[in-house]
Each structure stands twice: as structure tokens, then as C-alpha cells.
Design a protein around this motif. Structure first.
Motif, PDB file in Angstrom:
ATOM      1  N   GLN A   1      59.942  67.807 -38.253  1.00 11.38           N
ATOM      2  CA  GLN A   1      60.075  67.677 -39.706  1.00 11.38           C
ATOM      3  C   GLN A   1      58.820  67.072 -40.326  1.00 11.38           C
ATOM      4  O   GLN A   1      58.343  67.540 -41.350  1.00 11.38           O
ATOM      5  N   VAL A   2      58.280  66.032 -39.698  1.00  9.16           N
ATOM      6  CA  VAL A   2      57.089  65.382 -40.252  1.00  9.16           C
ATOM      7  C   VAL A   2      55.861  66.289 -40.126  1.00  9.16           C
ATOM      8  O   VAL A   2      54.954  66.239 -40.951  1.00  9.16           O
ATOM      9  N   MET A   3      55.857  67.148 -39.120  1.00 13.30           N
ATOM     10  CA  MET A   3      54.723  68.047 -38.888  1.00 13.30           C
ATOM     11  C   MET A   3      54.910  69.424 -39.530  1.00 13.30           C
ATOM     12  O   MET A   3      53.997  70.244 -39.511  1.00 13.30           O
ATOM     13  N   LYS A   4      56.056  69.675 -40.119  1.00 17.22           N
ATOM     14  CA  LYS A   4      56.390  70.998 -40.664  1.00 17.22           C
ATOM     15  C   LYS A   4      55.305  71.617 -41.552  1.00 17.22           C
ATOM     16  O   LYS A   4      54.986  72.793 -41.408  1.00 17.22           O
ATOM     17  N   PRO A   5      54.690  70.859 -42.452  1.00 13.47           N
ATOM     18  CA  PRO A   5      53.665  71.476 -43.302  1.00 13.47           C
ATOM     19  C   PRO A   5      52.430  71.964 -42.541  1.00 13.47           C
ATOM     20  O   PRO A   5      51.673  72.776 -43.051  1.00 13.47           O
ATOM     21  N   PHE A   6      52.241  71.478 -41.332  1.00 12.20           N
ATOM     22  CA  PHE A   6      51.026  71.791 -40.581  1.00 12.20           C
ATOM     23  C   PHE A   6      51.246  72.798 -39.452  1.00 12.20           C
ATOM     24  O   PHE A   6      50.284  73.293 -38.874  1.00 12.20           O
ATOM     25  N   LEU A   7      52.499  73.077 -39.118  1.00 11.39           N
ATOM     26  CA  LEU A   7      52.803  73.959 -37.990  1.00 11.39           C
ATOM     27  C   LEU A   7      52.928  75.411 -38.420  1.00 11.39           C
ATOM     28  O   LEU A   7      53.301  75.704 -39.562  1.00 11.39           O
ATOM     29  N   ARG A   8      52.626  76.296 -37.460  1.00 11.57           N
ATOM     30  CA  ARG A   8      52.835  77.720 -37.721  1.00 11.57           C
ATOM     31  C   ARG A   8      54.309  77.962 -37.987  1.00 11.57           C
ATOM     32  O   ARG A   8      55.166  77.310 -37.412  1.00 11.57           O
ATOM     33  N   ASP A   9      54.608  78.898 -38.844  1.00  8.19           N
ATOM     34  CA  ASP A   9      55.995  79.242 -39.154  1.00  8.19           C
ATOM     35  C   ASP A   9      56.560  80.067 -37.999  1.00  8.19           C
ATOM     36  O   ASP A   9      56.142  81.196 -37.779  1.00  8.19           O
ATOM     37  N   ALA A  10      57.483  79.489 -37.265  1.00  9.85           N
ATOM     38  CA  ALA A  10      58.063  80.182 -36.119  1.00  9.85           C
ATOM     39  C   ALA A  10      59.522  80.559 -36.377  1.00  9.85           C
ATOM     40  O   ALA A  10      60.194  81.064 -35.496  1.00  9.85           O
ATOM     41  N   GLY A  11      59.997  80.325 -37.587  1.00  8.92           N
ATOM     42  CA  GLY A  11      61.414  80.538 -37.855  1.00  8.92           C
ATOM     43  C   GLY A  11      61.768  81.862 -38.489  1.00  8.92           C
ATOM     44  O   GLY A  11      62.930  82.201 -38.620  1.00  8.92           O
ATOM     45  N   PHE A  12      60.797  82.668 -38.881  1.00 12.78           N
ATOM     46  CA  PHE A  12      61.112  83.916 -39.573  1.00 12.78           C
ATOM     47  C   PHE A  12      60.068  84.969 -39.240  1.00 12.78           C
ATOM     48  O   PHE A  12      58.877  84.696 -39.245  1.00 12.78           O
ATOM     49  N   VAL A  13      60.553  86.151 -38.952  1.00 16.38           N
ATOM     50  CA  VAL A  13      59.659  87.275 -38.690  1.00 16.38           C
ATOM     51  C   VAL A  13      60.174  88.473 -39.468  1.00 16.38           C
ATOM     52  O   VAL A  13      61.347  88.830 -39.375  1.00 16.38           O
TER      53      VAL A  13
ATOM     54  N   GLU B   1      49.047  67.761 -26.944  1.00 16.85           N
ATOM     55  CA  GLU B   1      48.695  69.143 -26.586  1.00 16.85           C
ATOM     56  C   GLU B   1      49.702  70.136 -27.151  1.00 16.85           C
ATOM     57  O   GLU B   1      49.316  71.193 -27.665  1.00 16.85           O
ATOM     58  N   GLU B   2      50.993  69.805 -27.081  1.00 15.88           N
ATOM     59  CA  GLU B   2      52.024  70.710 -27.605  1.00 15.88           C
ATOM     60  C   GLU B   2      51.874  70.901 -29.108  1.00 15.88           C
ATOM     61  O   GLU B   2      51.870  72.030 -29.602  1.00 15.88           O
ATOM     62  N   LEU B   3      51.740  69.805 -29.842  1.00 20.39           N
ATOM     63  CA  LEU B   3      51.607  69.912 -31.299  1.00 20.39           C
ATOM     64  C   LEU B   3      50.300  70.592 -31.695  1.00 20.39           C
ATOM     65  O   LEU B   3      50.276  71.371 -32.647  1.00 20.39           O
ATOM     66  N   THR B   4      49.231  70.312 -30.980  1.00 21.35           N
ATOM     67  CA  THR B   4      47.948  70.957 -31.276  1.00 21.35           C
ATOM     68  C   THR B   4      48.072  72.469 -31.119  1.00 21.35           C
ATOM     69  O   THR B   4      47.549  73.228 -31.936  1.00 21.35           O
ATOM     70  N   GLY B   5      48.786  72.896 -30.095  1.00 15.71           N
ATOM     71  CA  GLY B   5      48.973  74.322 -29.857  1.00 15.71           C
ATOM     72  C   GLY B   5      49.839  75.015 -30.893  1.00 15.71           C
ATOM     73  O   GLY B   5      49.811  76.236 -31.015  1.00 15.71           O
ATOM     74  N   GLU B   6      50.608  74.253 -31.654  1.00 14.19           N
ATOM     75  CA  GLU B   6      51.497  74.829 -32.659  1.00 14.19           C
ATOM     76  C   GLU B   6      50.960  74.713 -34.081  1.00 14.19           C
ATOM     77  O   GLU B   6      51.621  75.143 -35.025  1.00 14.19           O
ATOM     78  N   LEU B   7      49.772  74.150 -34.231  1.00 17.23           N
ATOM     79  CA  LEU B   7      49.189  74.012 -35.569  1.00 17.23           C
ATOM     80  C   LEU B   7      48.823  75.379 -36.147  1.00 17.23           C
ATOM     81  O   LEU B   7      48.509  76.315 -35.411  1.00 17.23           O
ATOM     82  N   ARG B   8      48.856  75.444 -37.457  1.00 19.25           N
ATOM     83  CA  ARG B   8      48.436  76.673 -38.128  1.00 19.25           C
ATOM     84  C   ARG B   8      46.989  76.981 -37.774  1.00 19.25           C
ATOM     85  O   ARG B   8      46.198  76.086 -37.484  1.00 19.25           O
ATOM     86  N   GLU B   9      46.641  78.246 -37.849  1.00 15.10           N
ATOM     87  CA  GLU B   9      45.287  78.680 -37.520  1.00 15.10           C
ATOM     88  C   GLU B   9      44.269  77.950 -38.393  1.00 15.10           C
ATOM     89  O   GLU B   9      44.431  77.826 -39.607  1.00 15.10           O
TER      90      GLU B   9
END
Length: 115
Positions: A96-108, A30-38
Motif C-alpha cells: 500500500q505504501v509503495m503502490k504509487p511507485f510499483l508497476r500495475d500488476a492488477g489489471f491487464v 531487491e523484491e521491491l526494486t524489481g517491481e518498481l515502474r520502469e
């Protein structure tokens, strides 16, 4: 998908199947699903999603109860098995393994004021 994550978590963590681990796997999914890119679904991530969720579940298992290795009442000393460090390392591996699929939360970028 939860069963796949659970099976991999048992293998990677050399853990036993338990209701606690199953719940941690479900929470990780659930946590990873919620952080996936749109527009992305867990299935779009392939094996990376299952691996990332398994590592996150194992991280949760590390921080749970039972992390106390020894306890002495005389001079009151409690020694833990270092689950906090291992937990952080497992969560980092998952991210790290999910980085390509997660929303970018490190820069605004909010804009630049004119001079």
C-alpha cells in the motif's frame, strides 16, 4: 539503503539486529526494486521505499521458524502464534505504501472481440 531498512525494521518490529533480519531486508529491497515502474529507482520513492522494505522484511521474519507457540505430544497439537496473518498484513502495508511507485500488476486489457 539496506542499513536504513534494517534500522527501521528493528525499530518497527521491536526486533534485534541479526544476520537473518539483514538478509530479509536485502531480499525485500531487491523484491521491491524489481517491481518498481520502469525508469524508477528506490531513491525516487523517498521514505516510502525504506518503510515498505522494512515491513516486507518483518513479514518474512514472521513466517520464519520460531512461529510455534506450543507443542503437545500427547494428543498431538501444535499451536502457532498466528504469524501467517501478521505476515500477510505486513506485506499488504508494504504494498500500500509503495503502490504509487510499483508497476500495475492488477489489471491487464487484452482487447475485445468483435461481434
Amino acid at each position: 539503503m539496506i542499513e536504513e531498512v534494517l534500522t527501521l525494521a528493528v525499530t518497527l518490529g521491536k526486533a534485534e539486529k541479526s544476520e537473518e533480519l539483514r538478509l530479509l531486508c536485502q531480499a525485500a529491497v531487491e523484491e521491491l526494486t524489481g517491481e518498481l515502474r520502469e525508469g524508477m529507482a528506490p531513491e525516487d520513492c523517498g521514505a516510502a521505499f525504506v518503510l515498505g522494505a522494512a515491513w516486507m522484511a518483518l513479514a518474512g521474519l514472521e513466517t520464519g521458524p520460531g512461529g510455534v507457540e506450543s507443542f503437545t505430544a500427547g494428543a498431538v497439537s501444535i499451536r502457532t502464534r498466528g504469524g501467517g496473518e501478521r505476515s500477510r498484513a505486513l506485506r499488504l502495508q508494504a504494498r500500500q505504501v509503495m503502490k504509487p511507485f510499483l508497476r500495475d500488476a492488477g489489471f491487464v486489457f487484452r482487447g475485445v472481440r468483435g461481434v
